[in-house]
Design an enzyme around this catalytic site. Structure first.
Site, PDB file in Angstrom:
ATOM      1  N   GLY A   1       0.847  -1.186   0.000  1.00  0.00           N
ATOM      2  CA  GLY A   1       0.000   0.000   0.000  1.00  0.00           C
ATOM      3  C   GLY A   1       0.881   1.235   0.000  1.00  0.00           C
TER       4      GLY A   1
ATOM      5  CD  GLU B   1       8.120   2.414   6.430  1.00  0.00           C
ATOM      6  OE1 GLU B   1       7.320   2.023   5.565  1.00  0.00           O
ATOM      7  OE2 GLU B   1       8.583   1.675   7.322  1.00  0.00           O
TER       8      GLU B   1
ATOM      9  CG  HIS C   1       0.704   3.110   8.276  1.00  0.00           C
ATOM     10  ND1 HIS C   1       0.400   2.319   9.365  1.00  0.00           N
ATOM     11  CD2 HIS C   1       1.833   2.590   7.747  1.00  0.00           C
ATOM     12  CE1 HIS C   1       1.308   1.365   9.477  1.00  0.00           C
ATOM     13  NE2 HIS C   1       2.195   1.500   8.501  1.00  0.00           N
ATOM     14  CD  GLU C   2       3.231   3.652   4.518  1.00  0.00           C
ATOM     15  OE1 GLU C   2       4.351   3.524   5.057  1.00  0.00           O
ATOM     16  OE2 GLU C   2       2.413   2.708   4.442  1.00  0.00           O
TER      17      GLU C   2
ATOM     18  CG  HIS D   1       6.343   3.924   9.126  1.00  0.00           C
ATOM     19  ND1 HIS D   1       6.726   3.071  10.139  1.00  0.00           N
ATOM     20  CD2 HIS D   1       5.474   3.216   8.353  1.00  0.00           C
ATOM     21  CE1 HIS D   1       6.111   1.901   9.981  1.00  0.00           C
ATOM     22  NE2 HIS D   1       5.334   1.964   8.911  1.00  0.00           N
TER      23      HIS D   1
ATOM     24  CD  GLU E   1       4.939  -1.333   9.856  1.00  0.00           C
ATOM     25  OE1 GLU E   1       3.938  -0.588   9.884  1.00  0.00           O
ATOM     26  OE2 GLU E   1       5.838  -1.227   9.001  1.00  0.00           O
TER      27      GLU E   1
ATOM     28  CG  ASP F   1       8.297 -10.488   2.937  1.00  0.00           C
ATOM     29  OD1 ASP F   1       7.926  -9.356   3.289  1.00  0.00           O
ATOM     30  OD2 ASP F   1       7.786 -11.119   2.002  1.00  0.00           O
TER      31      ASP F   1
ATOM     32  CE1 TYR G   1       1.767  -2.530   9.102  1.00  0.00           C
ATOM     33  CE2 TYR G   1       2.397  -4.828   9.347  1.00  0.00           C
ATOM     34  CZ  TYR G   1       2.510  -3.625   8.688  1.00  0.00           C
ATOM     35  OH  TYR G   1       3.360  -3.507   7.630  1.00  0.00           O
TER      36      TYR G   1
ATOM     37  NE  ARG H   1      -2.546  -2.075  -0.715  1.00  0.00           N
ATOM     38  CZ  ARG H   1      -3.448  -1.244  -0.217  1.00  0.00           C
ATOM     39  NH1 ARG H   1      -4.282  -0.624  -1.046  1.00  0.00           N
ATOM     40  NH2 ARG H   1      -3.532  -1.025   1.080  1.00  0.00           N
TER      41      ARG H   1
HETATM   42  N1  BES Z   1       6.714  -0.499   5.963  1.00  0.00           N
HETATM   43  C1  BES Z   1       5.454  -1.054   5.584  1.00  0.00           C
HETATM   44  C2  BES Z   1       5.525  -1.897   4.346  1.00  0.00           C
HETATM   45  C3  BES Z   1       6.414  -3.109   4.468  1.00  0.00           C
HETATM   46  C4  BES Z   1       6.415  -3.888   5.616  1.00  0.00           C
HETATM   47  C5  BES Z   1       7.192  -3.482   3.408  1.00  0.00           C
HETATM   48  C6  BES Z   1       7.236  -5.002   5.690  1.00  0.00           C
HETATM   49  C7  BES Z   1       8.014  -4.602   3.493  1.00  0.00           C
HETATM   50  C8  BES Z   1       8.035  -5.354   4.635  1.00  0.00           C
HETATM   51  C9  BES Z   1       4.405   0.045   5.377  1.00  0.00           C
HETATM   52  O1  BES Z   1       4.509   1.095   6.276  1.00  0.00           O
HETATM   53  C10 BES Z   1       3.048  -0.584   5.625  1.00  0.00           C
HETATM   54  O2  BES Z   1       2.832  -1.034   6.708  1.00  0.00           O
HETATM   55  N2  BES Z   1       2.190  -0.584   4.619  1.00  0.00           N
HETATM   56  C11 BES Z   1       0.867  -1.137   4.689  1.00  0.00           C
HETATM   57  C12 BES Z   1      -0.166  -0.090   4.882  1.00  0.00           C
HETATM   58  C13 BES Z   1      -0.551   0.231   6.263  1.00  0.00           C
HETATM   59  C14 BES Z   1      -1.676   1.252   6.268  1.00  0.00           C
HETATM   60  C15 BES Z   1      -0.893  -0.938   7.128  1.00  0.00           C
HETATM   61  C16 BES Z   1       0.562  -1.791   3.360  1.00  0.00           C
HETATM   62  O3  BES Z   1       1.377  -1.645   2.431  1.00  0.00           O
HETATM   63  O4  BES Z   1      -0.456  -2.425   3.239  1.00  0.00           O
HETATM   64 ZN    ZN Z   2       3.939   0.519   8.252  1.00  0.00          ZN
END
Ligand code: BES
Ligand code: ZN
Length: 517
Positions: A177, A180, A204-205, A208, A227, A284, A292, A469
């Site tokens: 989504g 950051e 959210h971003e 961060h 998170e 990952d 979260y 996504r």
């Molecule tokens: N930093 C994360 C994305 C991420 C996490 C990339 C772990 C790779 C490994 C980003 O801040 C995030 O959490 N994005 C979420 C959106 C959020 C509103 C929960 C997403 O991409 O869905």
């Molecule tokens: Zn995040």
């Protein structure tokens, strides 16, 4: 995971120079053909380094506990602009050469690059949007509150330390989504819904910029510190901007996501602890809603134990004290003991941090969330189940005023089984198949697959061909592989769409088809 680069140094060595070349198939990078972009005329490149992919495109000490400043000289075709998580240009350069400086020290997972036919427009003095020209105007409208978001965030937890806050709207294959990257958040175009309903992702971003980019998880086991704090802060920003009823909806949707994840991984699974053990695993794979949402509810627990006023002072001081440093769970516990618990058994009993951090599942002292708006949705659902017609539902429950969050709650709480007739009538009344809201489409298509509502298959295929996504792909393909017929359809769609996805997404979906997930 990766390869060590060992360099012998002398006692007085101050610098080493590493000459390197990156392979085109570096896992962090996605090279897009013109037809895979919004404008369809020029190619695009973007990087995604979190968690451990920075090492695939540049040599680095790829641990979040190490910080670096960087500069870069990037040469690209003259009709494209290069952008990084650094000080950025606002116009294309005449010679295709861009010089970048990131003077603040950041962990490697925040090093980022994007190259494409993008343009910039300012929102206010310190915020703005980069996007392909065909998406720029609607992006500006969608994100018009960007400047306000930064102002509000600063008021809550202190100075924004990165000077500018800009957004880059990526092509739809972006696997997340948002990401950051400091000074320049990378965002999926799927949050452009036309009504600002999905912009909490930007909050959210932005959040961060404090939790993660300033105070950084020392290892990926401590990911919840990034998170969990960020989700908490995100909802505070949203509450300040759009009110408590709105943030309550987000919290309740988050709680539902959390319940679902715990159910899927199992309430006794070690991965449901806030403090993870990712040894010998790709981080990952261990990343779920736990960091979260369990993280969020843990922080809410502390807030409720001591009151918001004291909690805010604590968090503000935490960001200030540990800015540009890394933080691990043990250090956090120490800080919590020192600043909040201070030997008070009563407070310790209310918080029970051990249960949250080292215990599996959801602790018994998890705060309750309710949402006034969702109570209205629940009533509407009951009436719908009793056969009440659209017009009467409309006037009784004010459906025309519902945001996409209410509709998402509605879709999630439809009866466990639905007939094709019911799906048809829902679709006729509320238009989910053709909804322009990606969250609703994704949730609705899962039901379409589950109940064999074939009308939605073509639009779903188009969605999967376009959007990369992972949060949307995983539930959809997961639902398809559940039955032989669905699996066949899923495979056919995946054969066509795989080339449009980033390696982070294909990694997950490949495993799904191979039966490993
Ligand atoms: N930093 C994360 C994305 C991420 C996490 C990339 C772990 C790779 C490994 C980003 O801040 C995030 O959490 N994005 C979420 C959106 C959020 C509103 C929960 C997403 O991409 O869905
Ligand atoms: Zn995040």
């Amino acid at each position: 995971m990766g390869q060590a680069l060992e360099i012998d140094i002398l006692n007085d060595t101050k610098f080493v120079t590493v000459n390197y070349e990156t392979k085109p198939n570096a896992a962090a990078l996605q090279w897009l053909l013109p037809e895979q972009t919004a404008g369809k005329k020029k190619p695009f490149l973007f990087s995604q380094s979190q968690c451990i992919l920075a090492r695939t495109w540049l040599p680095c000490q790829d641990s979040p506990s190490v910080r670096v400043t960087y500069d870069a000289r990037i040469s690209v075709p003259k009709d494209l602009m290069a952008l990084m998580s650094a000080e950025n240009p606002t116009k294309k350069s005449a010679d295709g050469i861009y010089n970048f400086v990131m003077k603040q020290a950041i962990p490697s997972y925040l090093i980022a690059l994007a190259v494409g036919d993008v343009e910039f427009k300012a929102i206010d003095a310190r915020t703005g949007v980069y996007a392909e020209s065909v998406t720029l105007e609607k992006s500006l409208k969608e994100f018009e509150d960007l400047g306000k978001m930064v102002d509000v965030a600063e008021k809550i937890y202190g100075k924004y330390e990165w000077e500018r806050y800009d957004l880059l709207v990526l092509p739809p294959s972006f696997p997340f989504g948002g990401m950051e990257n400091p000074r320049l958040t990378f965002a999926t175009p799927t949050i452009i819904a036309g009504d600002k309903s999905l912009t909490s992702l930007i909050a959210h971003e932005l959040a961060h910029s404090w939790s993660g980019n300033l105070v950084t998880n020392e290892t990926w086991n401590d990911f919840w510190l990034n998170e969990g704090f960020t989700v908490y802060f995100e909802r505070r920003i949203i509450e300040a901007l759009y009110g408590k009823d709105y943030s309550d909806m987000l919290a309740l949707l988050g709680y539902q996501d959390l319940q679902k994840d715990i159910e899927e991984i199992g309430a006794n699974n070690k991965d449901t602890k806030l403090l993870l053990d990712l040894r010998q695993r790709d981080p990952d794979d261990g990343l779920t809603e736990i960091a979260y949402e369990k993280g969020f509810f843990f922080l809410r627990t502390i807030e409720e134990a001591i009151g918001r006023e004291k909690f805010d002072i604590f968090v503000k001081e935490y960001f200030k004290t540990f800015a540009f440093q890394s933080m691990n769970t043990q250090k956090f516990i120490q800080y919590l003991e020192e600043k909040i618990i201070k030997g008070d058994k009563n407070i310790a009993e209310k918080i029970k941090y051990q249960d949250w951090i080292l215990g599996v599942g959801l602790p018994s002292n998890c705060p309750k969330t309710t949402s006034k708006n969702f109570e209205n949705v629940d009533l509407a659902l009951k009436s719908w189940e009793k056969g009440e017609k659209k017009d009467s539902l409309m006037s009784k429950f004010k459906l025309e005023k519902w945001s996409s969050h209410e509709w998402l709650h509605f879709i999630r709480h439809l009866p466990k089984t639905l007939t094709i007739k019911q799906m048809e009538s829902l679709d006729k009344d509320f238009g989910f198949t053709k909804s322009g809201n990606s969250e609703l489409q994704a949730a609705w298509y899962v039901l379409a697959v589950r109940f064999g509502y074939e009308v939605a298959y073509k639009p779903m295929e188009a969605f999967l061909l376009d959007v990369g996504r992972r949060k949307f792909l995983t539930p959809l393909y997961t639902e398809m592989v559940k039955t032989p017929k669905g699996k066949e359809m899923g495979k056919k769609i995946y054969e066509k769409s795989r080339k449009n996805y980033h390696s982070v997404a294909t990694g997950t979906i490949d495993a799904l088809f191979e039966g490993k997930k």
